[in-house]
Design an enzyme around this catalytic site. Structure first.
Site, PDB file in Angstrom:
ATOM      1  N   ASP A  90      -3.445   4.093 -12.636  1.00 28.87           N
ATOM      2  CA  ASP A  90      -2.335   4.625 -11.839  1.00 28.87           C
ATOM      3  C   ASP A  90      -1.414   5.513 -12.666  1.00 28.87           C
ATOM      4  O   ASP A  90      -1.026   6.605 -12.255  1.00 28.87           O
ATOM      5  CB  ASP A  90      -1.508   3.475 -11.247  1.00 28.87           C
ATOM      6  CG  ASP A  90      -2.344   2.558 -10.387  1.00 28.87           C
ATOM      7  OD1 ASP A  90      -3.531   2.860 -10.179  1.00 28.87           O
ATOM      8  OD2 ASP A  90      -1.804   1.529  -9.936  1.00 28.87           O
TER       9      ASP A  90
ATOM     10  N   GLU B 147       4.914  -1.961 -17.076  1.00 22.97           N
ATOM     11  CA  GLU B 147       4.489  -2.772 -15.932  1.00 22.97           C
ATOM     12  C   GLU B 147       3.803  -4.059 -16.396  1.00 22.97           C
ATOM     13  O   GLU B 147       4.019  -5.126 -15.841  1.00 22.97           O
ATOM     14  CB  GLU B 147       3.560  -1.950 -15.012  1.00 22.97           C
ATOM     15  CG  GLU B 147       3.195  -2.694 -13.745  1.00 22.97           C
ATOM     16  CD  GLU B 147       2.993  -1.798 -12.538  1.00 22.97           C
ATOM     17  OE1 GLU B 147       3.317  -0.602 -12.584  1.00 22.97           O
ATOM     18  OE2 GLU B 147       2.503  -2.316 -11.512  1.00 22.97           O
TER      19      GLU B 147
ATOM     20  N   SER C 100       3.518   3.480  -5.857  1.00 19.25           N
ATOM     21  CA  SER C 100       4.911   3.890  -6.040  1.00 19.25           C
ATOM     22  C   SER C 100       5.406   3.420  -7.397  1.00 19.25           C
ATOM     23  O   SER C 100       6.233   4.078  -8.042  1.00 19.25           O
ATOM     24  CB  SER C 100       5.788   3.313  -4.924  1.00 19.25           C
ATOM     25  OG  SER C 100       5.884   1.909  -5.018  1.00 19.25           O
TER      26      SER C 100
HETATM   27  P1  ADP Z   1       2.722   0.025  -5.138  1.00 15.78           P
HETATM   28  O1  ADP Z   1       2.763   0.453  -6.558  1.00 15.78           O
HETATM   29  O2  ADP Z   1       1.351  -0.082  -4.603  1.00 15.78           O
HETATM   30  O3  ADP Z   1       3.586   0.854  -4.241  1.00 15.78           O
HETATM   31  P2  ADP Z   1       3.933  -2.296  -6.279  1.00 15.78           P
HETATM   32  O4  ADP Z   1       4.250  -3.630  -5.751  1.00 15.78           O
HETATM   33  O5  ADP Z   1       3.123  -2.173  -7.511  1.00 15.78           O
HETATM   34  O6  ADP Z   1       3.312  -1.451  -5.074  1.00 15.78           O
HETATM   35  O7  ADP Z   1       5.297  -1.524  -6.602  1.00 15.78           O
HETATM   36  C1  ADP Z   1       6.341  -1.506  -5.667  1.00 15.78           C
HETATM   37  C2  ADP Z   1       7.652  -1.839  -6.368  1.00 15.78           C
HETATM   38  O8  ADP Z   1       8.021  -0.743  -7.233  1.00 15.78           O
HETATM   39  C3  ADP Z   1       8.813  -1.967  -5.415  1.00 15.78           C
HETATM   40  O9  ADP Z   1       8.914  -3.283  -4.889  1.00 15.78           O
HETATM   41  C4  ADP Z   1      10.001  -1.642  -6.326  1.00 15.78           C
HETATM   42  O10 ADP Z   1      10.354  -2.744  -7.114  1.00 15.78           O
HETATM   43  C5  ADP Z   1       9.413  -0.568  -7.234  1.00 15.78           C
HETATM   44  N1  ADP Z   1       9.705   0.775  -6.705  1.00 15.78           N
HETATM   45  C6  ADP Z   1       8.836   1.703  -6.307  1.00 15.78           C
HETATM   46  N2  ADP Z   1       9.463   2.824  -5.884  1.00 15.78           N
HETATM   47  C7  ADP Z   1      10.791   2.591  -6.028  1.00 15.78           C
HETATM   48  C8  ADP Z   1      12.000   3.332  -5.756  1.00 15.78           C
HETATM   49  N3  ADP Z   1      11.960   4.566  -5.247  1.00 15.78           N
HETATM   50  N4  ADP Z   1      13.179   2.748  -6.036  1.00 15.78           N
HETATM   51  C9  ADP Z   1      13.238   1.517  -6.567  1.00 15.78           C
HETATM   52  N5  ADP Z   1      12.155   0.776  -6.818  1.00 15.78           N
HETATM   53  C10 ADP Z   1      10.947   1.273  -6.556  1.00 15.78           C
HETATM   54 MG    MG Z   2       1.907  -0.634  -8.165  1.00 19.39          MG
END
Ligand code: ADP
Ligand code: MG
Length: 387
Positions: free
Chosen positions: A172, A160, A127
């Site tokens: 990614d 990041e 995400s």
């Molecule tokens: P992954 O990338 O595997 O989903 P990560 O820990 O790298 O997990 O990233 C997740 C973080 O990215 C969330 O805790 C948040 O801070 C941010 N994030 C992702 N999507 C959103 C969103 N739609 N709105 C706000 N923050 C987001």
């Molecule tokens: Mg991530």
């Protein structure tokens, strides 16, 4: 795909004006090639049909206001003074992107930004990269900037790495940028060249989230990286021309195994054999040989479990339950390890049975639920029209 009209309406409701543009960028899952990226090796991800949408509009001042529907929170900062937010960690992805654009001496104005995503957060589907790439693209479009393709991926990764503080590789952000519908991308992490290979229409990529997440993940990740560097350092005594494990073949490694302590040898063996498996998997897909592809996925899992030692019992269980379902070609841990998700290749006609049996078996053995996502390979970042 999420409904772009819904995003437009959410923006209008929050900011009181209509957005000027809407973009989307997908999450991803890696089919094979794990822990090879930081060894300049090969990875083989797809972009998935879960994505982050960003609606945006320029402002006449120097303020960037961002609202995420995920947390129902707003963040606001001045372009001339960008610092890390301590109370809203999610805001740092946006701030890092803006800072990265400014660091390239590209002028931008303020903006209102709304974020809405259906990529599950923190499940290993990236995400974070989909957020970075979508925000990066939207801010550029608003300001007529053209850091596209590889530069967009690097901008997103840079945010990041340096602003959020996560030392991720480029995979990614790269797949979220370059993903192609119905294709996986074989990416060479040394020079970022890539080759799209078609996924046959009668299979789906299925992701099973174990719901388990061990905090030791980060320190173990750093230890694995250190072990790979140490292997290269020791092997150079007889292989002076290597610069990463990418340069080492299985035959080289075995012939020089006496140079390495047992644990370092195991770590290096995973990386070296995983690179070869990833190339073999691409060749198998090229001849539409899903049985061979699935066997390579299974072998990848065994190597991560036994040599790299990054699996956990719940993940092993998910792979065993998956392989017991007829029509599942292969199953393996995906992502950093110590919990997270498995990725599975499953024939379409077996999907319902797969979902039912894996979920029931996992619940029976662990008492836990597993979230199961059935994915299709989708297109990388793009602008969306919402009339
Ligand atoms: P992954 O990338 O595997 O989903 P990560 O820990 O790298 O997990 O990233 C997740 C973080 O990215 C969330 O805790 C948040 O801070 C941010 N994030 C992702 N999507 C959103 C969103 N739609 N709105 C706000 N923050 C987001
Ligand atoms: Mg991530």
């Amino acid at each position: 795909m999420q409904d772009p009209h819904g995003i437009r309406d959410a923006f209008t409701e929050h900011f009181g004006v209509r957005p000027r543009l809407i973009v989307r960028a997908p999450g991803r899952v890696n089919l094979i090639g794990e822990h090879t990226d930081y060894n300049e090796g090969f990875v083989f991800p797809i972009a998935i049909d879960r994505e982050t949408f960003v609606a945006a509009r320029s402002r006449p001042d120097h303020t960037i206001r961002t609202y995420t529907t995920q947390f129902g929170q707003e963040d606001s900062f001045d372009i001339g003074h960008i610092e890390r937010s301590s109370d809203k960690p999610w805001a740092n992805y946006v701030r890092g992107i803006v800072k990265g654009i400014l660091a390239r001496d590209l002028p931008i104005t303020g903006a209102d930004i709304l974020i809405r995503s259906d990529v599950p957060l923190g499940s290993g589907l990236s995400s974070s990269a989909s957020l970075e790439v979508a925000v990066g693209y939207a801010v550029q479009l608003l300001n007529n900037i053209n850091l596209l393709g590889e530069e967009l991926a690097l901008l997103a990764q840079g945010a990041e790495n340096s602003f959020v503080g996560v030392q991720c590789g480029i995979m990614d952000q790269f797949i979220s940028t370059f993903g192609r519908a119905d294709h996986a991308l074989l990416i060479d992490c040394r020079d970022l060249s890539y080759r799209p290979l078609p996924i046959p229409p009668d299979v789906r990529v299925v992701v099973c989230n174990s719901g388990v997440h061990h905090n030791l993940g980060n320190s173990e990740y750093n230890q694995r990286r250190a072990a790979c560097s140490e292997a290269v350092r020791l092997l150079r005594a007889r292989l002076p021309r290597i610069s990463t494990l990418r340069d080492v073949s299985s035959a080289d490694l075995m012939a020089n195994a006496d140079l390495l302590p047992p644990t370092i040898l195991m770590r290096a063996r995973h990386v070296v054999t995983e690179n070869q498996r990833t190339l073999d998997a691409a060749a198998a897909l090229e001849r539409a040989d899903l049985v061979a592809f699935g066997k390579l996925m299974n072998a990848s899992h065994t190597s991560m479990r036994d040599d790299y030692q990054i699996s956990v019992l719940e993940i092993d269980l998910l792979t065993e339950l998956a392989r017991a379902v007829p029509g599942c070609y292969g199953a393996r841990l995906t992502g950093g390890g110590f919990g997270g998700s498995t990725v599975n290749l499953v024939t379409i006609s077996a999907i319902d049975r797969f979902v039912a049996e894996v979920a029931a078996g996992y619940k029976a053995e662990t008492g836990r639920e597993t979230d199961i996502l059935v994915c299709r390979p989708s297109e990388g970042v793009s602008r969306v029209t919402a009339a």
